[in-house]
Write a protein that holds these residues in place. Structure first.
Motif, PDB file in Angstrom:
ATOM      1  N   SER A 104     -46.085 -30.962  33.382  1.00  0.00           N
ATOM      2  CA  SER A 104     -45.858 -32.347  32.976  1.00  0.00           C
ATOM      3  C   SER A 104     -45.470 -32.419  31.506  1.00  0.00           C
ATOM      4  N   GLU A 105     -46.137 -31.642  30.658  1.00  0.00           N
ATOM      5  CA  GLU A 105     -45.836 -31.641  29.232  1.00  0.00           C
ATOM      6  C   GLU A 105     -44.430 -31.113  28.961  1.00  0.00           C
ATOM      7  N   ALA A 106     -44.090 -30.021  29.633  1.00  0.00           N
ATOM      8  CA  ALA A 106     -42.756 -29.435  29.439  1.00  0.00           C
ATOM      9  C   ALA A 106     -41.668 -30.423  29.845  1.00  0.00           C
TER      10      ALA A 106
ATOM     11  N   MET B 180     -39.679 -12.250  31.255  1.00  0.00           N
ATOM     12  CA  MET B 180     -39.251 -13.185  30.205  1.00  0.00           C
ATOM     13  C   MET B 180     -40.406 -14.103  29.803  1.00  0.00           C
ATOM     14  N   ASP B 181     -40.674 -14.288  28.524  1.00  0.00           N
ATOM     15  CA  ASP B 181     -41.705 -15.184  28.019  1.00  0.00           C
ATOM     16  C   ASP B 181     -41.105 -16.591  27.950  1.00  0.00           C
ATOM     17  N   PHE B 182     -41.335 -17.373  29.009  1.00  0.00           N
ATOM     18  CA  PHE B 182     -40.693 -18.683  29.098  1.00  0.00           C
ATOM     19  C   PHE B 182     -41.198 -19.644  28.021  1.00  0.00           C
ATOM     20  N   GLN B 183     -42.485 -19.552  27.686  1.00  0.00           N
ATOM     21  CA  GLN B 183     -43.016 -20.435  26.642  1.00  0.00           C
ATOM     22  C   GLN B 183     -42.312 -20.163  25.311  1.00  0.00           C
ATOM     23  N   LYS B 184     -42.190 -18.892  24.959  1.00  0.00           N
ATOM     24  CA  LYS B 184     -41.531 -18.522  23.712  1.00  0.00           C
ATOM     25  C   LYS B 184     -40.069 -18.974  23.724  1.00  0.00           C
TER      26      LYS B 184
END
Length: 330
Positions: A49-51, A1-5
């Protein structure tokens, strides 16, 4: 799974289309607009941290990425204790949610109302004060309130201001409500309990609360007759649809929808609620609400006979409690 997408897809579903997600992320993370676009195009990965910062800002738990797990739903809850500050945070959370919703052009709310929806109580000053005192004194057991009568309990003004702002925001969103003949009962029982327990110093306090409750019901009747909400005696452009269900609802449930966004709010511990944006759960909630509506009587518009019977019965319950209080002594 592409978690960023997937993360970016979840973000896009949870903000109005007229808001620039790149601009929001740029401001949240303190990065350039180009750097924000690179993250949205999946060319640069979010740090942990950003997420976390982004998910906190948009009130979306990182667990929302588990949308492929149809049997798993993550809920956000309010932490409530015996301190007034926890109730203040509870109200602030409601206000944040409704402020976010009204930014969408096609926002709608669906209520399965075992009890009168919370925001109605905030439309009248004495009814609002009673409900807040009841929740703080009798449910949260705030220590300083335990040996004081209703009239002698002081609530800080900012709490009332937040509650009134919640009402104003809710009153601007198109809504569909499903009530039963028992929806009003919990509020009446609370007033009677305070009367019987001697928590009122004078009859006038209890009677004024009931008068304002009657005003709320009268206003809802106007909404139901016209299909539009009334504010300060004037009809607005905000739509309202009203159903009467013969089926026990079981709990207060709210579904908020707008564009690709959806969220469910399920009551627990009497007045508190837990919330989720899980699409599988929201689809099931929507299906249940639609089924409930299909088995209910539509009171909006032309259903004059059923509408009048329902509101006459509801008003009668208020009058009966008012007479009970008038006939008994403190």
């Amino acid at each position: 799974m592409d978690f960023q997408k997937k993360f970016n897809e979840v973000l896009l579903k949870n903000i109005p289309s007229n808001i620039s997600l790149a601009q929001e992320i740029s401001e949240i993370l303190g990065i350039s607009l180009d750097s924000a676009y690179r993250r949205l195009r999946n060319q640069t990965e979010y740090s942990i941290s950003e997420a976390m910062k982004v998910s906190f800002h948009f009130d979306i738990p990182l667990e929302a990425l588990n949308l492929e797990l149809g049997s798993v739903a993550t809920f956000k809850i309010n932490h409530m204790d015996r301190e007034i500050e926890s109730y203040r945070n509870y109200l602030s959370n409601i206000l944040i949610n409704i402020k976010r919703l009204v930014k969408f052009d096609d926002a709608q709310l669906f209520f399965a109302a075992e009890d009168i929806p919370l925001y109605y109580h905030f439309s009248q000053p004495n009814l609002m004060r009673f409900k807040i005192v009841y929740w703080l004194k009798s449910l949260l057991n705030v220590k300083d309130f335990q040996y004081k009568s209703f009239e002698n309990i002081e609530i800080e003004e900012d709490i009332f201001n937040t509650a009134q702002e919640i009402y104003k925001r809710f009153d601007k969103v198109d809504s569909t409500e499903i009530w039963t003949t028992e929806t009003i009962v919990s509020t009446l029982k609370q007033v009677q309990f305070y009367w019987d327990a001697g928590f009122f110093d004078k009859k006038e306090s209890a009677q004024l609360i009931l008068q304002e409750l009657n005003q709320v019901i009268d206003n809802i009747k106007k909404n139901t007759e016209t299909g539009y909400k009334f504010t300060n005696g004037s009809m607005t452009k905000t739509k309202q649809v009203f159903y009467l269900s013969d089926v026990m609802i079981g709990n207060n449930s709210i579904l908020a929808t707008a564009e690709d966004f959806s969220a469910s709010y399920i009551s627990y511990s009497t007045f508190n609620f837990m919330q989720t944006t899980n699409s599988h759960f929201n689809d099931q909630n929507k299906y249940w609400l639609n089924t409930l509506m299909s088995k209910s009587t539509l009171l909006s518009g032309v259903a004059e006979k059923h509408r009048n019977q329902f509101f006459k019965s509801t008003t009668k319950q208020i009058k009966e409690l008012s007479q009970y209080i008038e006939d008994t002594e403190l």
